[in-house]
Design a protein around this motif. Structure first.
Motif, PDB file in Angstrom:
ATOM      1  N   SER A 226       0.826  -1.207   0.000  1.00 59.86           N
ATOM      2  CA  SER A 226       0.000   0.000   0.000  1.00 59.86           C
ATOM      3  C   SER A 226       0.866   1.266   0.000  1.00 59.86           C
ATOM      4  O   SER A 226       0.505   2.260  -0.633  1.00 59.86           O
ATOM      5  CB  SER A 226      -0.959  -0.001   1.192  1.00 59.86           C
ATOM      6  N   SER A 227       1.999   1.213   0.677  1.00 60.42           N
ATOM      7  CA  SER A 227       2.901   2.374   0.687  1.00 60.42           C
ATOM      8  C   SER A 227       3.454   2.646  -0.701  1.00 60.42           C
ATOM      9  O   SER A 227       3.551   3.808  -1.132  1.00 60.42           O
ATOM     10  CB  SER A 227       4.048   2.143   1.672  1.00 60.42           C
ATOM     11  N   GLU A 228       3.829   1.588  -1.407  1.00 62.10           N
ATOM     12  CA  GLU A 228       4.343   1.753  -2.762  1.00 62.10           C
ATOM     13  C   GLU A 228       3.261   2.283  -3.700  1.00 62.10           C
ATOM     14  O   GLU A 228       3.520   3.145  -4.545  1.00 62.10           O
ATOM     15  CB  GLU A 228       4.887   0.424  -3.293  1.00 62.10           C
ATOM     16  N   LEU A 229       2.041   1.763  -3.567  1.00 59.89           N
ATOM     17  CA  LEU A 229       0.945   2.243  -4.411  1.00 59.89           C
ATOM     18  C   LEU A 229       0.672   3.725  -4.164  1.00 59.89           C
ATOM     19  O   LEU A 229       0.484   4.504  -5.104  1.00 59.89           O
ATOM     20  CB  LEU A 229      -0.318   1.425  -4.149  1.00 59.89           C
ATOM     21  N   ALA A 230       0.649   4.107  -2.882  1.00 63.64           N
ATOM     22  CA  ALA A 230       0.379   5.507  -2.543  1.00 63.64           C
ATOM     23  C   ALA A 230       1.504   6.418  -3.013  1.00 63.64           C
ATOM     24  O   ALA A 230       1.265   7.542  -3.478  1.00 63.64           O
ATOM     25  CB  ALA A 230       0.179   5.641  -1.041  1.00 63.64           C
ATOM     26  N   ARG A 231       2.737   5.962  -2.895  1.00 64.91           N
ATOM     27  CA  ARG A 231       3.887   6.785  -3.267  1.00 64.91           C
ATOM     28  C   ARG A 231       3.994   6.958  -4.775  1.00 64.91           C
ATOM     29  O   ARG A 231       4.231   8.058  -5.275  1.00 64.91           O
ATOM     30  CB  ARG A 231       5.175   6.153  -2.731  1.00 64.91           C
ATOM     31  N   ARG A 232       3.799   5.861  -5.498  1.00 63.21           N
ATOM     32  CA  ARG A 232       4.011   5.891  -6.938  1.00 63.21           C
ATOM     33  C   ARG A 232       2.786   6.390  -7.714  1.00 63.21           C
ATOM     34  O   ARG A 232       2.937   6.955  -8.804  1.00 63.21           O
ATOM     35  CB  ARG A 232       4.371   4.486  -7.440  1.00 63.21           C
ATOM     36  N   TYR A 239     -10.008   0.399  -7.567  1.00 64.92           N
ATOM     37  CA  TYR A 239     -11.227  -0.305  -7.178  1.00 64.92           C
ATOM     38  C   TYR A 239     -10.906  -1.792  -7.191  1.00 64.92           C
ATOM     39  O   TYR A 239     -10.499  -2.344  -8.227  1.00 64.92           O
ATOM     40  CB  TYR A 239     -12.368  -0.002  -8.146  1.00 64.92           C
ATOM     41  N   THR A 240     -11.065  -2.435  -6.044  1.00 62.99           N
ATOM     42  CA  THR A 240     -10.685  -3.840  -5.948  1.00 62.99           C
ATOM     43  C   THR A 240     -11.746  -4.640  -5.208  1.00 62.99           C
ATOM     44  O   THR A 240     -12.538  -4.106  -4.442  1.00 62.99           O
ATOM     45  CB  THR A 240      -9.306  -3.991  -5.263  1.00 62.99           C
ATOM     46  N   LEU A 252      -4.705  -2.648   3.732  1.00 70.13           N
ATOM     47  CA  LEU A 252      -4.304  -1.778   2.626  1.00 70.13           C
ATOM     48  C   LEU A 252      -4.945  -0.399   2.740  1.00 70.13           C
ATOM     49  O   LEU A 252      -4.307   0.629   2.471  1.00 70.13           O
ATOM     50  CB  LEU A 252      -4.699  -2.413   1.292  1.00 70.13           C
ATOM     51  N   SER A 253      -6.214  -0.377   3.134  1.00 72.85           N
ATOM     52  CA  SER A 253      -6.968   0.885   3.152  1.00 72.85           C
ATOM     53  C   SER A 253      -6.552   1.806   4.302  1.00 72.85           C
ATOM     54  O   SER A 253      -6.979   2.960   4.348  1.00 72.85           O
ATOM     55  CB  SER A 253      -8.469   0.596   3.235  1.00 72.85           C
ATOM     56  N   GLU A 254      -5.719   1.312   5.224  1.00 72.92           N
ATOM     57  CA  GLU A 254      -5.226   2.163   6.312  1.00 72.92           C
ATOM     58  C   GLU A 254      -4.262   3.232   5.808  1.00 72.92           C
ATOM     59  O   GLU A 254      -4.067   4.253   6.470  1.00 72.92           O
ATOM     60  CB  GLU A 254      -4.507   1.307   7.362  1.00 72.92           C
ATOM     61  N   LYS A 255      -3.683   3.008   4.640  1.00 68.34           N
ATOM     62  CA  LYS A 255      -2.637   3.898   4.154  1.00 68.34           C
ATOM     63  C   LYS A 255      -3.221   5.232   3.682  1.00 68.34           C
ATOM     64  O   LYS A 255      -4.048   5.277   2.767  1.00 68.34           O
ATOM     65  CB  LYS A 255      -1.870   3.238   2.997  1.00 68.34           C
ATOM     66  N   GLN A 259      -5.858   5.974  -2.714  1.00 64.98           N
ATOM     67  CA  GLN A 259      -7.267   6.087  -3.071  1.00 64.98           C
ATOM     68  C   GLN A 259      -7.803   4.698  -3.428  1.00 64.98           C
ATOM     69  O   GLN A 259      -7.889   4.329  -4.599  1.00 64.98           O
ATOM     70  CB  GLN A 259      -7.427   7.072  -4.234  1.00 64.98           C
ATOM     71  N   LEU A 260      -8.160   3.963  -2.395  1.00 61.41           N
ATOM     72  CA  LEU A 260      -8.557   2.567  -2.527  1.00 61.41           C
ATOM     73  C   LEU A 260     -10.034   2.405  -2.188  1.00 61.41           C
ATOM     74  O   LEU A 260     -10.512   2.944  -1.196  1.00 61.41           O
ATOM     75  CB  LEU A 260      -7.711   1.698  -1.585  1.00 61.41           C
ATOM     76  N   HIS A 261     -10.753   1.650  -3.029  1.00 60.20           N
ATOM     77  CA  HIS A 261     -12.189   1.439  -2.848  1.00 60.20           C
ATOM     78  C   HIS A 261     -12.493  -0.042  -3.059  1.00 60.20           C
ATOM     79  O   HIS A 261     -11.889  -0.699  -3.907  1.00 60.20           O
ATOM     80  CB  HIS A 261     -13.000   2.262  -3.849  1.00 60.20           C
ATOM     81  N   GLN A 262     -13.443  -0.553  -2.301  1.00 58.68           N
ATOM     82  CA  GLN A 262     -13.871  -1.942  -2.475  1.00 58.68           C
ATOM     83  C   GLN A 262     -15.158  -1.980  -3.282  1.00 58.68           C
ATOM     84  O   GLN A 262     -16.115  -1.267  -2.984  1.00 58.68           O
ATOM     85  CB  GLN A 262     -14.107  -2.609  -1.121  1.00 58.68           C
TER      86      GLN A 262
END
Length: 272
Positions: A226-232, A239-240, A252-255, A259-262
């Motif tokens: 999640s850190s890599e996704l947020a950084r990059r 949407y997952t 994952l959504s704690e980061k 911008q993560l959605h279920q």
């Protein structure tokens, strides 16, 4: 330019009128064209589509992310009701046999007759551009693949089941929408492979919740992802669902900044 995304098949739903299954199917409208992204494990996506007012007979392209039954199982039913759509999938899929040893040994091969509708298929061997659709077959391997992949097998030429390398997995970009299927090659690897700007990614991450003696990514490993996704990719919406476990999604959504959605079966994602 309006974009419309509707989840037709998934493990979860908030709508009591819809059915669920361990499968994924997504309907996409983009720039006047209609796409079906995977077909779930059965014809369930068709029944849900009817209830949601989606006319699958008008779909222009069906995009198949990989050969597992929970993504290709509904394809024969789709081809009976839609008589025009081309189906884009990996050339590695016909004749392949897949199995899973998660929980117990079982087949996950899709039952598709590739001879019956032979003129409908577009088989992909290399990265391709098909009528406005970017199809990626060569995916990077700079990051670890999901640990759940170790339970997934493919039959080799000598008739033995061996670890699946997922050469049959494709990633698709329609406009600025990325479809990852299950992301068996790893969401970070797929994103590194994409050569154009993407504003939204939809699909599973294949990050499974540990169960009894089956152990997958630790919370620390999930936080690294999640850190890599947020950084990059700070400007991208993810949407997952489907093969992203509840616990994994929660971690994952704690980061912050991600911008993560279920998604759930029946959800509509509208983008102006």
């Amino acid at each position: 330019m309006d974009t419309r995304i509707i989840i037709l098949s998934d493990n979860r739903t908030d709508n009591p009128l819809l059915e669920t299954e361990h499968g994924l199917s997504v309907y996409l409208e983009y720039n006047g064209r209609k796409y079906l992204l995977d077909t779930g494990a059965s014809d369930l996506f068709m029944r849900n589509a009817e209830k949601l007012g989606v006319d699958l007979g008008e779909v222009d392209y069906c995009l198949i992310s990989h050969g597992h039954n929970d993504h290709i199982g509904g394809l024969p039913a789709f081809l009976e009701v839609n008589h025009k759509a081309k189906v884009i999938l990996s050339s590695e899929i016909p004749g392949a046999e897949y199995a899973s040893v998660r929980r117990y040994l079982h087949s996950i091969t899709g039952n598709v007759d590739f001879q019956k509708h032979g003129d409908r298929f577009v088989f992909i061997k290399e990265d391709s551009y098909v009528d406005g659709i970017h199809v990626y077959s060569h995916l990077a391997h700079h990051h670890a693949q999901p640990l759940g992949d170790r339970t997934l097998l493919i039959k080799s030429d000598d008739g033995k089941f061996v670890k699946d390398a997922f050469r049959h997995e494709l990633a698709f970009v329609v406009g600025d929408i990325l479809f990852t299927g299950c992301a068996h090659n790893g969401i970070l690897n797929i994103l590194e492979s994409i050569r154009e700007p993407v504003r939204l990614s939809i699909g599973g991450f294949h990050l499974l919740d540990s169960h009894l003696s089956e152990h997958y990514e630790t919370d620390e490993q999930l936080r690294d992802i999640s850190s890599e996704l947020a950084r990059r990719y700070p400007d991208m919406d993810f949407y997952t669902g489907h093969c992203t476990g509840e616990h994994c999604y929660g971690v994952l959504s704690e980061k912050k900044g991600l911008q993560l959605h279920q998604f759930h079966c029946g959800d509509e994602i509208g983008i102006g």
